[in-house]
Design a protein around this motif. Sequence first.
Motif, PDB file in Angstrom:
ATOM      1  N   LYS A 175       0.612   4.364  -2.808  1.00  0.00           N
ATOM      2  CA  LYS A 175       0.733   5.669  -2.730  1.00  0.00           C
ATOM      3  C   LYS A 175       1.768   6.664  -2.992  1.00  0.00           C
ATOM      4  CE  LYS A 175      -2.243   5.036   1.529  1.00  0.00           C
ATOM      5  NZ  LYS A 175      -2.388   4.893   2.793  1.00  0.00           N
ATOM      6  N   LEU A 176       2.973   6.103  -3.107  1.00  0.00           N
ATOM      7  CA  LEU A 176       4.440   6.836  -3.158  1.00  0.00           C
ATOM      8  C   LEU A 176       4.237   6.702  -4.855  1.00  0.00           C
ATOM      9  CD1 LEU A 176       6.892   7.939  -2.415  1.00  0.00           C
ATOM     10  CD2 LEU A 176       7.975   5.867  -2.680  1.00  0.00           C
ATOM     11  N   ASP A 180       0.670  -1.147   0.218  1.00  0.00           N
ATOM     12  CA  ASP A 180       0.075  -0.023   0.080  1.00  0.00           C
ATOM     13  C   ASP A 180       0.798   1.298   0.068  1.00  0.00           C
ATOM     14  OD1 ASP A 180      -2.339  -1.419  -0.048  1.00  0.00           O
ATOM     15  OD2 ASP A 180      -2.545  -1.353   2.201  1.00  0.00           O
ATOM     16  N   PHE A 181       1.925   1.305   0.813  1.00  0.00           N
ATOM     17  CA  PHE A 181       2.741   2.430   1.003  1.00  0.00           C
ATOM     18  C   PHE A 181       3.412   2.614  -0.491  1.00  0.00           C
ATOM     19  CE2 PHE A 181       6.169  -0.649   1.545  1.00  0.00           C
ATOM     20  CZ  PHE A 181       7.169  -0.050   1.464  1.00  0.00           C
TER      21      PHE A 181
END
Length: 250
Positions: free
Chosen positions: A194-195, A190-191
Motif C-alpha cells: 500500500k505504501l 500488505d502495508f
Amino acid sequence: MNLKNIFLISKRILLESFGNRKLSFFWTVFPIGVLLIFSSVYSNGDIGNGFTITFPGTLVGAAMFFSCMANCVSLISIERERKTLRRLLISKIKGGEYFIGIFLAYFILALVQCFFLIFITYLFGGRFLGNIFLGVFIILLSTISYVSIGFIIGILFAKKSEDATGPAIAIGVPLLILAGTFFDFSLLPDFLQKLNRANPIFHMLYSFRNVAINNFSFSDIKYSMIFLILFSIISLFVSNSIFKIYGRKI
C-alpha cells in the motif's frame, strides 16, 4: 525560454559524460551485468524469456536510476564546486533553461542505454512485446521524475562532491527495492504494498514492465500513467521553486 541556452547546457553535459571514458565504461558494464545476472535467474530454462522479463527492471530500475538520478546529484555538487551554478545565476541563463538542459541530456543518455540493453536482449532471444512509442513516453516521464528528484537532492543536500553519493543512495535505493526492481513487489507485506502506491519508481516499473512484457495499452495502466504525469508536473514545479529559493545561496 532560450532554446540555444538549453542545447548548450545539454551539449556540455553530454560531451563531459561521453568524454569521461571510465564513467562511460561503467554506465555500459553495470546495466549489462545486471541484465545478464537476473536474466539467468528468471530464465527457467528459457534464456530469451529471462531477458524479456528482466529488461524493463534493468533499464528503468537500475540503469536510469543511476544515470538520471544519482548522476544528476553528482552533477549539481560538481557544478557547485566549480562555481558554475553561481556563474549561471549571474548570466542570462534562467533556472528553467538550466533544468531543461539537464533533463534533455539525461533523456538522451537514457535512450542510449535503452538501445544497448534492447540490443543485448534481442541478441539473446528476448523481445520488447509492447508499443514502442508508449514505452518511450514512459521513459520520458521516468527521466523527468528521476532528474527532478536528483535535482532536488543535489540542491538541498549535495554541497560538495563527496556529499553526492550518500543522499542519493539513502533516499533512492529503498524506493528502488520497494518498487520491485528485481523481484515481484507482491512478495512485500500488505502495508508495504500500500505504501508503494506513493512510490514513483513503482509506477515507472509497473507501467514499463507491463507494456514491454504484456503489451498493455495506456488504458490498461492509466492509473500509474496519471500518477507519473502528475508527479512529473509537480516535481518540475518543486525543483524549479527550490532552485529559485536556494540558488541565490549557492
